[in-house]
Write an enzyme that holds these catalytic residues in place. Structure first.
Site, PDB file in Angstrom:
ATOM      1  N   ARG A 106     -22.133  -9.916   0.930  1.00 15.39           N
ATOM      2  CA  ARG A 106     -21.115 -10.711   1.613  1.00 15.39           C
ATOM      3  C   ARG A 106     -19.748 -10.637   0.935  1.00 15.39           C
ATOM      4  O   ARG A 106     -18.696 -10.678   1.593  1.00 15.39           O
ATOM      5  CB  ARG A 106     -21.577 -12.171   1.665  1.00 15.39           C
ATOM      6  CG  ARG A 106     -20.689 -13.042   2.491  1.00 15.39           C
ATOM      7  CD  ARG A 106     -21.006 -14.532   2.470  1.00 15.39           C
ATOM      8  NE  ARG A 106     -22.195 -14.945   1.776  1.00 15.39           N
ATOM      9  CZ  ARG A 106     -22.301 -16.135   1.166  1.00 15.39           C
ATOM     10  NH1 ARG A 106     -21.275 -16.962   1.127  1.00 15.39           N
ATOM     11  NH2 ARG A 106     -23.422 -16.471   0.562  1.00 15.39           N
TER      12      ARG A 106
ATOM     13  N   PHE B 217       6.574   5.316 -28.563  1.00 16.14           N
ATOM     14  CA  PHE B 217       5.283   6.002 -28.694  1.00 16.14           C
ATOM     15  C   PHE B 217       4.100   5.043 -28.687  1.00 16.14           C
ATOM     16  O   PHE B 217       2.960   5.460 -28.622  1.00 16.14           O
ATOM     17  CB  PHE B 217       5.239   6.792 -30.006  1.00 16.14           C
ATOM     18  CG  PHE B 217       5.684   5.969 -31.193  1.00 16.14           C
ATOM     19  CD1 PHE B 217       4.913   4.927 -31.681  1.00 16.14           C
ATOM     20  CD2 PHE B 217       6.895   6.228 -31.818  1.00 16.14           C
ATOM     21  CE1 PHE B 217       5.325   4.151 -32.757  1.00 16.14           C
ATOM     22  CE2 PHE B 217       7.317   5.464 -32.901  1.00 16.14           C
ATOM     23  CZ  PHE B 217       6.529   4.425 -33.375  1.00 16.14           C
TER      24      PHE B 217
END
Length: 501
Positions: free
Chosen positions: A282, A328
């Site tokens: 469901r 970085f």
């Protein structure tokens, strides 16, 4: 033809080039920016100014000034010293994605390298010379240093590479491809090493596969619903308009389409004593939709990163300035990969529950125990649910977030790292398992549909059933099924179900 300009790349573009499709070139505008950036670096060297990454040591050694006569050696030593990755190599597709992504970052013109360095990466792509890059060794800041160092090794003719699928020394691969090794100049070693391209490549390719599995989960779930004689009432668009999460709405619409014109549904429409189905059936729109949302967020992060300058320092040609920063750091990727990994594990969880409902005689709506044609004498699909449970359990362990860990490195200079590469490889492993468990549900649900014949399922479900039956015949007697599961996984990866997703 893909022309690199440092732009944001779509995940589909990365996947195509990684898979060997298309050609890549450097745009004229990017070349001009790169040349301007390079002139800034050359001016710094000529004037004798001290700038990190140009004429200093790296990391904790950044306060060590390097003499002009040693600058080439500095870059070469950086590549060699950082090439200490371990473990199995990345796939050729992942390494090719790294080549593309690193070339595109350099094309932005913030790295201070020469255009010839970018062209060297593109020649490797074009000639199918693929660096051998061990997958272990990155902590995700200062970027993926060890993996990118192994990429750089091949550029200079050291280390190993795959050439047209064969593993060999890089020097031999370059010779076969008629490519000269490149001699790195000032700033170019660090320009290759600083960045997030390993985690973007590995995590991005895994994410692309994850999105395919998430869409296919709707198909497998719809098949299970039909085999269990479930109701599509829970997918009514008015329910989902009342809680308008985009993924939830998309999944509900997808399920309605897959189940359209179902004879099985019509057969029990008026006399079904059940009010509602179990959650695993469901609540597919809510759960599958939430997974789609998590993966969509991760895709946004990855695609933004493909067009981001992630090395250090960055060169700003318009002012001639060079700044050290932390682009970085892999935190955005690490967090998004962990999010995607958790989402995919939850998708596997609901999938396993539907598999159990299909085989469990206590809940499979009158189907034979374990879908066995001869219950007792034959065990049927009993083991498929057990294997699914094993795959799910492994994924739960792997879903523990990598991003919450931290081990300071480089003498404390790099005191907070992302572990983004770990997050990427974990996501890849979870997606591997998700493909397997989805294949199991497709096979199990197809078997369940046999017991609803001659009634036909919805149009989309019938198409999926037909694909499964190309590889897996009905189970009339017990047989080993590992190979058949793998065949469905191959069909998933090769896109045979994509028209339904």
């Amino acid at each position: 033809m893909l022309e690199l300009n440092g732009q944001k790349l779509s995940l589909a573009q990365v996947v195509d080039i990684a898979g060997g499709e298309g050609h890549v070139s450097l745009s004229a505008a990017a070349r001009e920016r790169v040349e301007q950036s390079r002139r800034v670096v050359e001016k710094i060297v000529a004037e004798g100014r001290t700038v990190y990454g140009v004429n200093t040591g790296f990391g904790k050694l950044s306060d060590v000034r390097i003499e002009p006569s040693q600058l080439r050696e500095l870059q070469l030593n950086l590549v060699r010293s950082h090439s200490c990755g371990l473990g199995p190599p990345l796939s050729e597709a992942e390494a090719r994605a790294m080549l593309l992504l690193r070339a595109n970052v350099l094309a932005q013109g913030y790295s201070g390298c020469r255009p010839v360095l970018i062209e060297a990466l593109l020649r490797l792509l074009e000639s199918r010379v693929t660096p051998v890059i061990p997958e272990k060794g990155s902590v995700g800041a200062s970027g993926d240093l060890a993996p990118l160092a192994h990429l750089a090794l091949t550029v200079i003719g050291e280390g190993e590479a795959f050439y047209r699928g064969e593993r060999m020394p890089s020097a031999k691969a370059l010779q076969r491809a008629n490519i000269e090794p490149l001699q790195l100049e000032v700033k170019e070693g660090i320009a290759l090493l600083n960045g997030t391209q390993a985690m973007v490549a590995v995590g991005g390719l895994a994410l692309y596969r994850a999105e395919r599995v998430a869409r296919l989960a709707d198909v497998a779930g719809a098949m299970a619903l039909e085999a269990l004689r479930g109701t599509p009432v829970a997918f009514d668009e008015r329910i989902h308009a009342a809680r308008p999460h985009a993924g939830q709405i998309e999944v509900a619409a997808h399920l309605r389409e897959l189940l359209r014109d179902s004879q099985i549904r019509q057969s029990h429409l008026e006399n079904d004593p059940r009010v509602q189905d179990a959650y695993s059936v469901r609540c597919m729109p809510q759960v599958h939709g939430a997974v789609r949302g998590a993966l969509s967020h991760a895709r946004e992060i990855v695609e933004t990163e493909t067009g981001s300058a992630t090395d250090n320092p960055l060169v700003f040609a318009e002012t001639g300035e060079v700044f050290s920063g932390g682009n970085f750091h892999g935190a955005p990727l690490a967090l998004s990969f962990d999010y995607a990994a958790i989402a995919m594990t939850d998708l596997m969880s609901i999938t396993e529950r539907r598999i159990d409902r299909l085989v469990n005689p206590d809940s499979n709506e009158g189907l034979p125990p374990f879908l066995s044609a001869r219950p007792g004498v034959g065990s049927g699909f009993m083991m498929l649910q057990i294997v699914a449970a094993s795959l799910l359990s492994e994924a739960k362990v792997l879903a523990h977030p990598a991003s919450i860990d931290n081990v300071p490195t480089d003498g404390g200079k790099e005191d907070h790292v992302s572990m983004g590469m770990t997050g990427a490889t974990k996501l890849r492993s979870i997606v591997d398992n998700a493909e397997l468990i989805t294949a199991i549900e497709l096979i199990t649900a197809a078997e369940g549909l046999e017991y609803r014949a001659p009634l036909q399922p919805g149009r989309g479900v019938k198409q999926a059933y037909d694909i499964v039956r190309k590889y897996v015949t009905r189970l009339t007697n017990d047989r080993a099924m590992s190979g058949e599961i793998q065949m469905i996984v191959t069909a998933i990866r090769e896109g045979e179900f994509d028209a339904l997703t």
